[in-house]
Write an enzyme that holds these catalytic residues in place. Structure first.
Site, PDB file in Angstrom:
ATOM      1  N   ASN A  11      50.226  68.784  46.265  1.00  0.00           N
ATOM      2  CA  ASN A  11      51.447  69.127  47.000  1.00  0.00           C
ATOM      3  C   ASN A  11      52.473  69.558  45.958  1.00  0.00           C
ATOM      4  O   ASN A  11      53.099  68.711  45.318  1.00  0.00           O
ATOM      5  CB  ASN A  11      51.909  67.891  47.782  1.00  0.00           C
ATOM      6  CG  ASN A  11      53.159  68.159  48.599  1.00  0.00           C
ATOM      7  OD1 ASN A  11      53.753  69.232  48.520  1.00  0.00           O
ATOM      8  ND2 ASN A  11      53.567  67.178  49.381  1.00  0.00           N
TER       9      ASN A  11
ATOM     10  N   LYS B  72      52.693  66.814  43.166  1.00  0.00           N
ATOM     11  CA  LYS B  72      52.141  65.514  43.554  1.00  0.00           C
ATOM     12  C   LYS B  72      50.650  65.696  43.793  1.00  0.00           C
ATOM     13  O   LYS B  72      50.226  66.748  44.267  1.00  0.00           O
ATOM     14  CB  LYS B  72      52.795  65.018  44.848  1.00  0.00           C
ATOM     15  CG  LYS B  72      54.278  64.742  44.713  1.00  0.00           C
ATOM     16  CD  LYS B  72      54.829  64.195  46.022  1.00  0.00           C
ATOM     17  CE  LYS B  72      56.333  64.151  45.989  1.00  0.00           C
ATOM     18  NZ  LYS B  72      56.964  64.274  47.278  1.00  0.00           N
TER      19      LYS B  72
ATOM     20  N   ARG C 182      48.842  71.763  50.038  1.00  0.00           N
ATOM     21  CA  ARG C 182      49.877  71.895  51.063  1.00  0.00           C
ATOM     22  C   ARG C 182      50.587  73.228  50.822  1.00  0.00           C
ATOM     23  O   ARG C 182      51.111  73.477  49.735  1.00  0.00           O
ATOM     24  CB  ARG C 182      50.863  70.745  50.956  1.00  0.00           C
ATOM     25  CG  ARG C 182      51.936  70.842  51.994  1.00  0.00           C
ATOM     26  CD  ARG C 182      52.802  69.626  52.006  1.00  0.00           C
ATOM     27  NE  ARG C 182      53.841  69.778  52.994  1.00  0.00           N
ATOM     28  CZ  ARG C 182      54.899  68.991  53.084  1.00  0.00           C
ATOM     29  NH1 ARG C 182      55.059  68.005  52.236  1.00  0.00           N
ATOM     30  NH2 ARG C 182      55.797  69.198  54.022  1.00  0.00           N
TER      31      ARG C 182
ATOM     32  N   HIS D 187      56.980  71.079  58.652  1.00  0.00           N
ATOM     33  CA  HIS D 187      56.515  69.678  58.692  1.00  0.00           C
ATOM     34  C   HIS D 187      55.291  69.522  59.596  1.00  0.00           C
ATOM     35  O   HIS D 187      55.013  68.439  60.114  1.00  0.00           O
ATOM     36  CB  HIS D 187      57.614  68.724  59.197  1.00  0.00           C
ATOM     37  CG  HIS D 187      58.681  68.432  58.184  1.00  0.00           C
ATOM     38  ND1 HIS D 187      60.009  68.299  58.517  1.00  0.00           N
ATOM     39  CD2 HIS D 187      58.621  68.257  56.843  1.00  0.00           C
ATOM     40  CE1 HIS D 187      60.717  68.051  57.421  1.00  0.00           C
ATOM     41  NE2 HIS D 187      59.894  68.026  56.393  1.00  0.00           N
TER      42      HIS D 187
ATOM     43  N   ASN E 115      63.917  63.669  52.911  1.00  0.00           N
ATOM     44  CA  ASN E 115      64.933  64.547  52.309  1.00  0.00           C
ATOM     45  C   ASN E 115      65.059  65.822  53.133  1.00  0.00           C
ATOM     46  O   ASN E 115      66.147  66.325  53.365  1.00  0.00           O
ATOM     47  CB  ASN E 115      64.568  64.874  50.863  1.00  0.00           C
ATOM     48  CG  ASN E 115      64.873  63.709  49.956  1.00  0.00           C
ATOM     49  OD1 ASN E 115      65.943  63.107  50.046  1.00  0.00           O
ATOM     50  ND2 ASN E 115      63.929  63.358  49.101  1.00  0.00           N
TER      51      ASN E 115
ATOM     52  N   ARG F 147      70.573  69.891  52.917  1.00  0.00           N
ATOM     53  CA  ARG F 147      70.593  71.103  53.756  1.00  0.00           C
ATOM     54  C   ARG F 147      71.451  70.867  54.998  1.00  0.00           C
ATOM     55  O   ARG F 147      71.475  69.772  55.539  1.00  0.00           O
ATOM     56  CB  ARG F 147      69.167  71.473  54.195  1.00  0.00           C
ATOM     57  CG  ARG F 147      68.331  72.042  53.081  1.00  0.00           C
ATOM     58  CD  ARG F 147      66.881  72.220  53.504  1.00  0.00           C
ATOM     59  NE  ARG F 147      66.013  71.306  52.795  1.00  0.00           N
ATOM     60  CZ  ARG F 147      64.735  71.080  53.080  1.00  0.00           C
ATOM     61  NH1 ARG F 147      64.161  71.715  54.071  1.00  0.00           N
ATOM     62  NH2 ARG F 147      64.020  70.230  52.379  1.00  0.00           N
TER      63      ARG F 147
ATOM     64  N   ARG G 193      69.726  55.628  51.342  1.00  0.00           N
ATOM     65  CA  ARG G 193      69.921  54.244  50.865  1.00  0.00           C
ATOM     66  C   ARG G 193      71.301  54.073  50.243  1.00  0.00           C
ATOM     67  O   ARG G 193      72.006  53.107  50.534  1.00  0.00           O
ATOM     68  CB  ARG G 193      68.869  53.888  49.804  1.00  0.00           C
ATOM     69  CG  ARG G 193      67.671  53.187  50.370  1.00  0.00           C
ATOM     70  CD  ARG G 193      66.593  53.101  49.337  1.00  0.00           C
ATOM     71  NE  ARG G 193      66.274  54.438  48.823  1.00  0.00           N
ATOM     72  CZ  ARG G 193      65.193  54.748  48.154  1.00  0.00           C
ATOM     73  NH1 ARG G 193      64.322  53.817  47.876  1.00  0.00           N
ATOM     74  NH2 ARG G 193      64.959  55.970  47.758  1.00  0.00           N
TER      75      ARG G 193
ATOM     76  N   GLY H 190      63.066  57.610  58.443  1.00  0.00           N
ATOM     77  CA  GLY H 190      62.512  57.149  59.720  1.00  0.00           C
ATOM     78  C   GLY H 190      61.686  55.882  59.570  1.00  0.00           C
ATOM     79  O   GLY H 190      61.681  55.014  60.443  1.00  0.00           O
ATOM     80  N   GLU H 191      61.003  55.753  58.418  1.00  0.00           N
ATOM     81  CA  GLU H 191      60.144  54.585  58.209  1.00  0.00           C
ATOM     82  C   GLU H 191      60.930  53.356  57.754  1.00  0.00           C
ATOM     83  O   GLU H 191      60.498  52.230  57.968  1.00  0.00           O
ATOM     84  CB  GLU H 191      59.083  54.898  57.136  1.00  0.00           C
ATOM     85  CG  GLU H 191      58.064  55.912  57.592  1.00  0.00           C
ATOM     86  CD  GLU H 191      57.350  56.583  56.419  1.00  0.00           C
ATOM     87  OE1 GLU H 191      57.137  55.923  55.393  1.00  0.00           O
ATOM     88  OE2 GLU H 191      57.020  57.773  56.545  1.00  0.00           O
ATOM     89  N   ASN H 192      62.068  53.607  57.096  1.00  0.00           N
ATOM     90  CA  ASN H 192      62.739  52.490  56.412  1.00  0.00           C
ATOM     91  C   ASN H 192      64.118  52.121  56.920  1.00  0.00           C
ATOM     92  O   ASN H 192      64.575  51.010  56.681  1.00  0.00           O
ATOM     93  CB  ASN H 192      62.857  52.806  54.917  1.00  0.00           C
ATOM     94  CG  ASN H 192      61.513  52.900  54.246  1.00  0.00           C
ATOM     95  OD1 ASN H 192      60.751  51.938  54.250  1.00  0.00           O
ATOM     96  ND2 ASN H 192      61.188  54.064  53.709  1.00  0.00           N
TER      97      ASN H 192
ATOM     98  N   GLU I 133      50.879  63.375  55.186  1.00  0.00           N
ATOM     99  CA  GLU I 133      50.400  64.765  55.156  1.00  0.00           C
ATOM    100  C   GLU I 133      49.170  64.890  54.268  1.00  0.00           C
ATOM    101  O   GLU I 133      48.268  65.669  54.551  1.00  0.00           O
ATOM    102  CB  GLU I 133      51.489  65.691  54.607  1.00  0.00           C
ATOM    103  CG  GLU I 133      52.649  65.908  55.552  1.00  0.00           C
ATOM    104  CD  GLU I 133      53.935  65.326  55.037  1.00  0.00           C
ATOM    105  OE1 GLU I 133      53.898  64.243  54.403  1.00  0.00           O
ATOM    106  OE2 GLU I 133      54.997  65.934  55.269  1.00  0.00           O
TER     107      GLU I 133
HETATM  108  P1  ADP Z   1      60.736  63.687  50.955  1.00  0.00           P
HETATM  109  O1  ADP Z   1      61.180  64.453  52.164  1.00  0.00           O
HETATM  110  O2  ADP Z   1      61.282  64.229  49.665  1.00  0.00           O
HETATM  111  O3  ADP Z   1      59.249  63.358  50.937  1.00  0.00           O
HETATM  112  P2  ADP Z   1      61.096  60.912  51.710  1.00  0.00           P
HETATM  113  O4  ADP Z   1      60.270  61.041  52.937  1.00  0.00           O
HETATM  114  O5  ADP Z   1      60.617  60.015  50.611  1.00  0.00           O
HETATM  115  O6  ADP Z   1      61.506  62.289  51.071  1.00  0.00           O
HETATM  116  O7  ADP Z   1      62.540  60.375  52.184  1.00  0.00           O
HETATM  117  C1  ADP Z   1      63.592  60.197  51.300  1.00  0.00           C
HETATM  118  C2  ADP Z   1      64.767  59.591  52.070  1.00  0.00           C
HETATM  119  O8  ADP Z   1      64.348  58.302  52.582  1.00  0.00           O
HETATM  120  C3  ADP Z   1      65.996  59.341  51.211  1.00  0.00           C
HETATM  121  O9  ADP Z   1      67.176  59.694  51.930  1.00  0.00           O
HETATM  122  C4  ADP Z   1      65.957  57.838  51.020  1.00  0.00           C
HETATM  123  O10 ADP Z   1      67.233  57.278  50.822  1.00  0.00           O
HETATM  124  C5  ADP Z   1      65.401  57.407  52.357  1.00  0.00           C
HETATM  125  N1  ADP Z   1      64.939  56.008  52.268  1.00  0.00           N
HETATM  126  C6  ADP Z   1      63.914  55.518  51.543  1.00  0.00           C
HETATM  127  N2  ADP Z   1      63.858  54.160  51.657  1.00  0.00           N
HETATM  128  C7  ADP Z   1      64.883  53.798  52.464  1.00  0.00           C
HETATM  129  C8  ADP Z   1      65.373  52.557  52.969  1.00  0.00           C
HETATM  130  N3  ADP Z   1      64.795  51.402  52.650  1.00  0.00           N
HETATM  131  N4  ADP Z   1      66.433  52.586  53.807  1.00  0.00           N
HETATM  132  C9  ADP Z   1      67.031  53.748  54.136  1.00  0.00           C
HETATM  133  N5  ADP Z   1      66.629  54.961  53.693  1.00  0.00           N
HETATM  134  C10 ADP Z   1      65.572  54.983  52.870  1.00  0.00           C
END
Ligand code: ADP
Length: 397
Positions: free
Chosen positions: A11, A18, A93, A181, A211, A241, A285, A330-332, A382
């Protein structure tokens, strides 16, 4: 695919490469890693095994590492760490496949030449995606390479979901909505029915919030609408963006503020979104931990726009059965999920606050048992989707 067979997934972005390695018929993840800071400062490499133990690390101080040099290092590293494994395919990718590439494809010189014609559609990403393909073609021409496209999952959207209201001759030149995506959404669509068989034919709104951030309406496993359009700057506000913008703003910036194309592009792609609104950071974060009101304003704007898009995508689907959160945010982000679900109560979304706050690991349902709309967290993957496609293609050959 034998137990000792491996598939490598690449990727490659503008400043990083990556990679992941999967082995055996079950596609177990055996190694993953990345080279960051290509072309600037100190490039860094790290690789970890499936348990997270570091199996390789390197730094290139004071040399601006190129994609080609990075790939050469990665190929050498992979070869010296194969441990008896045989690489049966390399999956890539690729951000854009235009109208023609509606599924994974075996990459060769002719396909590469064809894909190069699409560079004007994705000038910031496509050249970086294609560079490693060329490197592997030169270094290991016998290894099958498979291209997987972020646009492919959306190719079957209804015509009206793909069209801008522009003159037909402009549309015919390829100026239309593609959506991105797609590999993340395809993965979500493939695992959701395994998590709950009742959702195999469901109307799903999936939100990939990293991001880069977008949302997709999925009807019975097929994309019917998405928030990203001609480019990956459309739709939701993202890390840097701006997301959807009245096109009149672009004219104003150029005509009245005298900004040139490069300045507008930089503004829209690198200086807007969470970073632009907060003036603090593009990182969710950091913003969640800040008590600066501008941080709150940036987060609230993102939540508001997710809610507005939810209504739009629900209309495209004619109703919603499930909502899926994916991507780093979305996950965190427990708080963002809670706020989005509160705003979507009108659709029948009822979040289970405890399950949401329990920071689910892996695929998890976080809605109440009687919620009309099931809410799930599905970690983005992905890479596994690409490995699966590569495996399918080499086995079919
Ligand atoms: P990319 O699109 O570059 O693959 P990621 O899917 O890793 O990026 O998402 C990055 C985003 O996820 C950043 O805004 C980061 O702050 C957010 N993020 C990661 N961990 C947490 C967390 N524990 N709580 C809130 N946001 C988080």
């Amino acid at each position: 695919m034998l137990a000792n067979d491996s598939i490598i997934v690449i990727n490659a972005g503008s400043s990083s490469i990556k990679f992941s390695m999967y082995s055996g018929a079950a596609l177990d993840l055996t190694m993953r890693g990345k080279i960051e800071n290509l072309y600037s400062g100190v490039a860094r490499f790290i690789a970890q095994d499936a348990q997270g133990a570091v199996v390789g690390a390197n730094e290139w101080p004071d040399s601006a590492l190129t994609h080609e040099q990075g790939m050469r290092f990665l190929v050498d590293f992979a070869q010296s760490h194969l441990d008896g494994h045989r690489v049966v395919a390399v999956g890539h990718r690729i951000v854009h496949g235009g109208v023609a590439y509606s599924g994974p494809v075996r990459l060769n010189a002719a396909v590469l030449a064809d894909l190069e014609k699409l560079i004007p559609l994705a000038p910031l990403h496509l050249p970086h995606n294609l560079a490693p393909v060329r490197s592997v073609l030169a270094m290991a021409p016998h290894v099958p390479q498979i291209g997987c496209f972020d646009t492919a999952f959306h190719v079957g959207q209804p015509a009206e979901a793909q069209a801008f209201a522009l003159p037909a001759e402009i549309t015919a030149m390829g100026v239309r909505r593609y959506g991105f995506h797609g590999l993340s959404y395809e993965y979500i669509a493939s695992v959701l029915p395994k998590a709950d068989a009742g959702l195999a034919h469901a109307r799903v709104i999936a939100a990939h919030l990293g991001n880069g951030a977008s949302m997709c309406a999925i009807d019975a496993g097929r994309s019917v609408a998405s928030t990203m359009g001609f480019t990956a700057v459309d739709g939701l506000p993202m890390g840097t963006r701006c997301g959807a913008l009245d096109p009149g703003v672009v004219l104003y910036l150029m005509q009245e503020l005298g900004m040139d194309v490069a300045a507008v592009q930089k503004l829209m792609y690198q200086q807007s979104g969470l970073l632009g609104v907060s003036g603090i950071s593009s990182d969710m974060r950091t913003l969640e931990q800040s008590d600066d009101p501008r941080a709150r304003q940036a987060i609230d704007l993102m939540i508001y726009r997710i809610g507005r898009e939810m209504g739009s995508l629900a209309a495209a689907l004619g109703g919603v059965d499930a909502l899926v959160f994916s991507g780093g945010i979305g996950e965190n982000s427990v708080a963002l999920r809670a706020a989005v679900c509160r705003d979507a109560a009108w659709l029948g979304v009822q979040l289970d606050e405890q399950r949401n706050a329990a920071k689910p690991q892996g695929i998890a349902r976080i809605s109440k048992a009687d919620s009309k709309v099931a809410v799930w967290v599905i970690p983005a993957n992905e890479e596994l989707m690409i490995a699966q496609h590569a495996l399918d293609l080499v086995e079919a050959a």
